[in-house]
Design an enzyme around this catalytic site. Structure first.
Site, PDB file in Angstrom:
ATOM      1  CG  PHE A 164       0.250   7.619  -5.983  1.00 17.07           C
ATOM      2  CD1 PHE A 164      -0.305   8.434  -5.015  1.00 17.07           C
ATOM      3  CD2 PHE A 164      -0.208   7.721  -7.285  1.00 17.07           C
ATOM      4  CE1 PHE A 164      -1.308   9.331  -5.330  1.00 17.07           C
ATOM      5  CE2 PHE A 164      -1.201   8.616  -7.614  1.00 17.07           C
ATOM      6  CZ  PHE A 164      -1.759   9.422  -6.637  1.00 17.07           C
ATOM      7  CB  THR A 165      -4.014   5.228  -4.501  1.00 18.26           C
ATOM      8  OG1 THR A 165      -4.117   4.029  -5.274  1.00 18.26           O
ATOM      9  CG2 THR A 165      -4.128   6.438  -5.411  1.00 18.26           C
ATOM     10  CD1 TRP A 190      -5.276 -21.922   0.159  1.00 21.00           C
ATOM     11  CD2 TRP A 190      -4.579 -20.080  -0.877  1.00 21.00           C
ATOM     12  NE1 TRP A 190      -6.224 -20.937   0.348  1.00 21.00           N
ATOM     13  CE2 TRP A 190      -5.814 -19.790  -0.282  1.00 21.00           C
ATOM     14  CE3 TRP A 190      -3.947 -19.069  -1.594  1.00 21.00           C
ATOM     15  CZ2 TRP A 190      -6.432 -18.562  -0.382  1.00 21.00           C
ATOM     16  CZ3 TRP A 190      -4.562 -17.841  -1.692  1.00 21.00           C
ATOM     17  CH2 TRP A 190      -5.791 -17.596  -1.086  1.00 21.00           C
TER      18      TRP A 190
END
Length: 188
Positions: A61-62, A44
């Protein structure tokens, strides 16, 4: 990065996708999120920009799916006539803020086969509020953002550094960086 835009029900000018401050906020976050290991294996620590990685953007869009029983419902997704210019503005912002040749995209509304090497799994949801037309509300949002950034800039506590070091010693094979090719194939 998969982009799923949610529609908003209020009928005012600030709901138009082009008026989203979120486009700029999302661009900044995508390019600067520290998701990858550094040279020493510290998790990280590095961003897409730090490593000159490619960014693959796919309109999806799902991501706005709501399950109703066993059936997916996509009514909360932004309509295509608004989502397409919104998606285009995100791509435009990414390309102007980063190296355009490293920003790849899928074809809006198409079914695609993606060939990627994904090092993870890591899923991070980025949400951005609409820009308020009320100056008092905007000022409040700016102050909240400044507080968040100030808190983040203090860095991790000693205990979280110790936990991170312990985790990396326990599993030397784990990494959070994405190596390899990122590409997309578009179906005609």
């Amino acid at each position: 990065m998969c982009q799923g835009a949610k529609k908003h029900n209020r009928n005012n000018e600030s709901d138009h996708p082009k008026s989203y401050q979120g486009v700029c906020d999302s661009t900044r976050k995508i390019l600067n999120l520290r998701l990858f290991e550094d040279e020493n294996g510290r998790a990280w620590s590095k961003s897409v920009m730090d490593w000159d990685y490619e960014v693959l953007c796919v309109s999806q869009f799902t991501l706005q799916c709501i399950l109703k029983g066993n059936k997916p419902d996509f009514h909360s997704a932004m309509p295509a006539e608004l989502a397409q210019p919104f998606y285009a503005s995100i791509l435009e912002n990414l390309r102007s803020a980063y190296k355009p040749e490293l920003v790849k995209d899928g074809k809006f509304g198409a079914s695609m086969k993606l060939h990627i090497q994904n090092d993870g799994p890591v899923t991070i949801e980025l949400t951005s509020p609409l820009v308020s037309s009320d100056p008092r509300q905007l000022s409040k949002q700016e102050k909240q953002q400044q507080r968040k950034e100030k808190t983040r800039s203090k860095g991790p506590s000693e205990s979280s550094r110790e936990k991170s070091a312990l985790r990396s010693r326990q599993d030397n094979n784990a990494s959070s960086g994405a190596d390899g090719d990122v590409s997309s194939e578009r179906d005609p």
